[in-house]
Design a protein around this motif. Structure first.
Motif, PDB file in Angstrom:
ATOM      1  N   VAL A 125       0.840  -1.066   0.017  1.00 38.53           N
ATOM      2  CA  VAL A 125       0.032   0.328  -0.044  1.00 38.53           C
ATOM      3  C   VAL A 125       0.944   1.335   0.181  1.00 38.53           C
ATOM      4  O   VAL A 125       0.727   2.264  -0.724  1.00 38.53           O
ATOM      5  N   ASP A 126       1.993   1.162   0.663  1.00 41.35           N
ATOM      6  CA  ASP A 126       2.839   2.548   0.833  1.00 41.35           C
ATOM      7  C   ASP A 126       3.414   2.722  -0.695  1.00 41.35           C
ATOM      8  O   ASP A 126       3.448   3.718  -0.969  1.00 41.35           O
ATOM      9  N   ALA A 127       3.965   1.396  -1.216  1.00 38.65           N
ATOM     10  CA  ALA A 127       4.588   1.352  -2.676  1.00 38.65           C
ATOM     11  C   ALA A 127       3.553   2.156  -3.697  1.00 38.65           C
ATOM     12  O   ALA A 127       3.969   3.077  -4.434  1.00 38.65           O
ATOM     13  N   LEU A 128       2.231   1.716  -3.504  1.00 35.74           N
ATOM     14  CA  LEU A 128       1.106   2.282  -4.316  1.00 35.74           C
ATOM     15  C   LEU A 128       0.895   3.673  -4.324  1.00 35.74           C
ATOM     16  O   LEU A 128       0.843   4.696  -5.107  1.00 35.74           O
ATOM     17  N   LYS A 177      -9.536  -3.672   1.428  1.00 36.90           N
ATOM     18  CA  LYS A 177      -9.169  -3.688   2.921  1.00 36.90           C
ATOM     19  C   LYS A 177      -9.232  -2.218   3.199  1.00 36.90           C
ATOM     20  O   LYS A 177      -9.100  -1.309   2.485  1.00 36.90           O
ATOM     21  N   PRO A 178      -9.477  -2.149   4.490  1.00 34.85           N
ATOM     22  CA  PRO A 178      -9.710  -0.735   4.839  1.00 34.85           C
ATOM     23  C   PRO A 178      -8.439   0.454   4.581  1.00 34.85           C
ATOM     24  O   PRO A 178      -8.806   1.466   4.150  1.00 34.85           O
ATOM     25  N   ARG A 179      -7.138   0.018   4.671  1.00 33.22           N
ATOM     26  CA  ARG A 179      -6.266   0.827   4.309  1.00 33.22           C
ATOM     27  C   ARG A 179      -6.014   1.295   2.878  1.00 33.22           C
ATOM     28  O   ARG A 179      -5.879   2.386   2.675  1.00 33.22           O
ATOM     29  N   MET A 180      -6.389   0.309   1.944  1.00 32.26           N
ATOM     30  CA  MET A 180      -6.682   0.593   0.533  1.00 32.26           C
ATOM     31  C   MET A 180      -7.663   1.374   0.406  1.00 32.26           C
ATOM     32  O   MET A 180      -7.747   2.472  -0.702  1.00 32.26           O
ATOM     33  N   LEU A 181      -9.037   1.256   1.058  1.00 30.86           N
ATOM     34  CA  LEU A 181     -10.041   2.089   0.738  1.00 30.86           C
ATOM     35  C   LEU A 181      -9.736   3.588   1.131  1.00 30.86           C
ATOM     36  O   LEU A 181     -10.093   4.448   0.604  1.00 30.86           O
ATOM     37  N   LEU A 203     -20.800  -3.464  -0.250  1.00 30.69           N
ATOM     38  CA  LEU A 203     -20.546  -2.123  -0.988  1.00 30.69           C
ATOM     39  C   LEU A 203     -20.617  -0.932  -0.056  1.00 30.69           C
ATOM     40  O   LEU A 203     -20.036   0.085  -0.023  1.00 30.69           O
ATOM     41  N   ALA A 204     -21.836  -0.548   0.673  1.00 35.18           N
ATOM     42  CA  ALA A 204     -22.470   0.361   1.425  1.00 35.18           C
ATOM     43  C   ALA A 204     -21.244   0.735   2.391  1.00 35.18           C
ATOM     44  O   ALA A 204     -20.816   1.900   2.659  1.00 35.18           O
ATOM     45  N   GLY A 205     -20.812  -0.190   3.187  1.00 33.75           N
ATOM     46  CA  GLY A 205     -19.732   0.183   4.077  1.00 33.75           C
ATOM     47  C   GLY A 205     -18.286   0.285   3.738  1.00 33.75           C
ATOM     48  O   GLY A 205     -17.626   1.366   4.484  1.00 33.75           O
ATOM     49  N   MET A 206     -17.931  -0.303   2.505  1.00 37.70           N
ATOM     50  CA  MET A 206     -16.774   0.169   1.980  1.00 37.70           C
ATOM     51  C   MET A 206     -16.823   1.571   1.363  1.00 37.70           C
ATOM     52  O   MET A 206     -15.861   2.300   1.503  1.00 37.70           O
ATOM     53  N   ASN A 207     -18.013   1.861   0.850  1.00 41.89           N
ATOM     54  CA  ASN A 207     -18.172   3.400   0.400  1.00 41.89           C
ATOM     55  C   ASN A 207     -18.018   4.259   1.314  1.00 41.89           C
ATOM     56  O   ASN A 207     -17.435   5.481   1.257  1.00 41.89           O
ATOM     57  N   ALA A 213     -12.599   9.123   4.330  1.00 40.02           N
ATOM     58  CA  ALA A 213     -11.370   9.358   4.123  1.00 40.02           C
ATOM     59  C   ALA A 213     -11.108  10.622   3.187  1.00 40.02           C
ATOM     60  O   ALA A 213     -10.312  11.478   3.432  1.00 40.02           O
ATOM     61  N   ALA A 214     -12.099  10.760   2.194  1.00 38.46           N
ATOM     62  CA  ALA A 214     -12.226  11.712   1.281  1.00 38.46           C
ATOM     63  C   ALA A 214     -12.578  13.015   2.177  1.00 38.46           C
ATOM     64  O   ALA A 214     -11.908  14.096   1.834  1.00 38.46           O
ATOM     65  N   ARG A 215     -13.675  13.070   2.836  1.00 37.39           N
ATOM     66  CA  ARG A 215     -13.890  14.020   3.655  1.00 37.39           C
ATOM     67  C   ARG A 215     -12.577  14.617   4.487  1.00 37.39           C
ATOM     68  O   ARG A 215     -12.389  15.825   4.752  1.00 37.39           O
TER      69      ARG A 215
END
Length: 529
Positions: A125-128, A177-181, A203-207, A213-215
């Protein structure tokens, strides 16, 4: 939650090295069937797969409207500087039709066997995150400061940026996974999960993780496009994994995913030519119409809804407005009476009229439904004008219409009559899909309004006539394609096409005006559903 994003539909074929021509055929069929996007999985260590990047380049070169994207790029085996410049180059060559699906990596034994480094989940994830920073640095405009990313996995210092893509290329992350999301919400332009790994119920929970994170990063969650790799089968019986049922039932399932869960780009994984055709020609237009209707306006009032459930016929509202204080903002399109053809599709003098109230008052919410009908019709009228202009150019011998008209709506026309035929056919499907939705769901609902029945019967009859005229247009296109097989344009084929197109134009414009005028009050009183 509906983020209000534009709907798109795409294809996710297998990059089978044993049958590369079939993959190209599927891509060609995707374009002709009206799909927006073709994506390809990227597993550079898989000997049975064509190289994804080379395949996408050929698909982009052979198409004129398709967007192309890796689904998703294997970052551990594609250095971000090279990947960024490859994407930018294809975007420039294709006229702005390349996007980037990006992943952190999987199948680490295979990656290591191909020369890559094994990373832990946290390291990947860090590399991404670092890779995204490098890619966006390379895409900066010419003259920008040199790229400087000094990370744990990528060190790019002093590199001159460029080339700059033709359009703002979107980066879509395949994340679960949460970190990627959270990374998706902070940094990405889109989220690209797959059915089977993330089924609708999660999907709702992942959204929500992405949105939070966006906010927190000061971003609007709606700025993150929600894509979805889907699969399934068309059948008369619902059941099994993925989507199932008839094309109409598929459309209902996808519309629900759009309106309730915010997914806006649906990419079908299939290698079946019939499934591609049905998805593009039947499912996608119906989903668009269903979502348009759902977004237009909610059902008018709880009392009206209760009355409908009891089977009560809706009546005209009490006349509380006066002629000096009109409350109607909807402007229907009048029929100017001009006709292009010396033929007539029907006798207009026999059309019934809806007994509109002399006085009325509609709220802005009530007026949203008839206004949406006018807006949809305006889109059909605009497309009809574009269609007529293309035919005119071909008739005048402007064969190189691809360079003369680089884009019509979302299409870039190629320099041949087959592209003209594909465009005409797509327009016919849009009209037919719009009418089918009205006949199947909207009209039965409006029959609850007193006095609307005769008008609805006539509109349904005219839909049948227009359908027959569109089939005649298809036949004229076939004649044109056969005639132009030697590369020329004109002659009997183009004259026949023009004559049929004139009759289609007369009938459709007259019908749309009649429908807007007569359904204004029923739609304001009852809505679409």
């Amino acid at each position: 939650m509906d983020y209000g994003q534009e709907l798109r539909f795409g294809l996710f074929p297998s990059p089978d090295a044993a049958d590369p021509q079939h993959v190209l055929l599927l891509a060609q069929l995707a374009e002709v069937s009206g799909l927006d996007l073709v994506t390809v999985q990227d597993h550079p260590y898989q000997a049975r797969h064509l190289d994804a990047w080379t395949l996408l380049s050929v698909i982009a070169a052979r198409s004129s409207s398709l967007r192309v994207a890796l689904n998703v790029a294997n970052l551990p085996l594609r250095p971000p500087v090279v990947l960024a410049r490859s994407i930018a180059t294809l975007d420039l060559l294709s006229g702005g039709r390349a996007e980037l699906g990006l992943g952190a990596g999987a199948f680490w034994d295979a990656i290591v066997a191909a020369g890559g480094r094994r990373l832990t989940p946290a390291q990947s994830v860090d590399a991404l995150r670092e890779g995204i920073e490098v890619i966006r640095g390379v895409w900066q405009p010419t003259g920008s400061p040199t790229v400087r990313v000094e990370g744990s996995h990528y060190q790019v210092v002093g590199l001159h940026p460029g080339p700059e893509p033709a359009h703002p290329v979107e980066i879509w992350l395949g994340a679960y996974k949460p970190r990627m999301l959270r990374l998706t919400g902070r940094c990405a332009d889109g989220w690209l999960p797959s059915m089977g790994y993330a089924d609708p119920e999660v999907l709702a929970g992942m959204n929500e993780v992405i949105d939070t994170a966006a906010r927190d990063a000061g971003r609007d969650p709606a700025s993150v496009r929600r894509l979805y790799n889907v699969n399934g089968r068309f059948s008369r019986v619902r059941g099994g994994s993925g989507l199932s049922g008839t094309p109409a039932e598929w459309a209902e399932q996808l519309a629900e995913l759009a309106v309730a869960l915010g997914m806006s780009t649906f990419i079908l994984g299939t290698d079946d030519v019939d499934a591609v055709r049905v998805f593009g020609e039947e499912v996608a237009p119906r989903v668009r119409d269903l979502v348009d209707i759902a977004r237009a306006a909610p059902r008018v009032g709880a009392d009206s809804a209760d009355d409908e459930r009891e089977g009560v016929v809706l009546q005209s509202p009490e006349p509380v407005a006066t002629q000096t204080n009109p409350l109607l903002d909807v402007r229907v399109t009048s029929d100017d009476g001009m006709r292009l053809s010396d033929q007539a599709a029907w006798d207009e003098s026999t059309r019934p009229r809806f007994p509109a109230p002399a006085q009325f008052a509609y709220t802005a919410q009530q007026q949203a439904a008839p206004q949406h009908l006018v807006d949809v019709h305006d889109g059909l009228r605009s497309e009809l004008e574009r269609l007529r202009d293309i035919v005119r150019q071909v008739a005048e011998g402007q064969v190189s219409i691809g360079s003369a008209r680089s884009a019509i709506n979302r299409m870039t026309l190629r320099q041949n009559n087959w592209t003209l035929g594909a465009y005409c056919e797509q327009y016919c499907r849009v009209v037919t899909g719009h009418h089918s939705l009205e006949d199947a769901s909207v009209f039965p609902h409006l029959r609850r309004v007193a006095g609307a029945g005769p008008v609805l019967d006539r509109l349904s009859q005219e839909h049948e006539v227009i359908h027959e005229l569109l089939e005649a247009l298809d036949r004229a296109l076939v004649t044109l394609v056969v005639e132009a097989s030697d590369g020329s344009a004109g002659g009997a084929g183009i004259r026949q096409l023009q004559e049929v197109l004139d009759l289609v134009t007369d009938a459709l414009l007259s019908h749309l005006s009649y429908e807007e005028r007569e359904l204004l009050h029923p739609l304001a009183q009852a809505g679409f559903y």
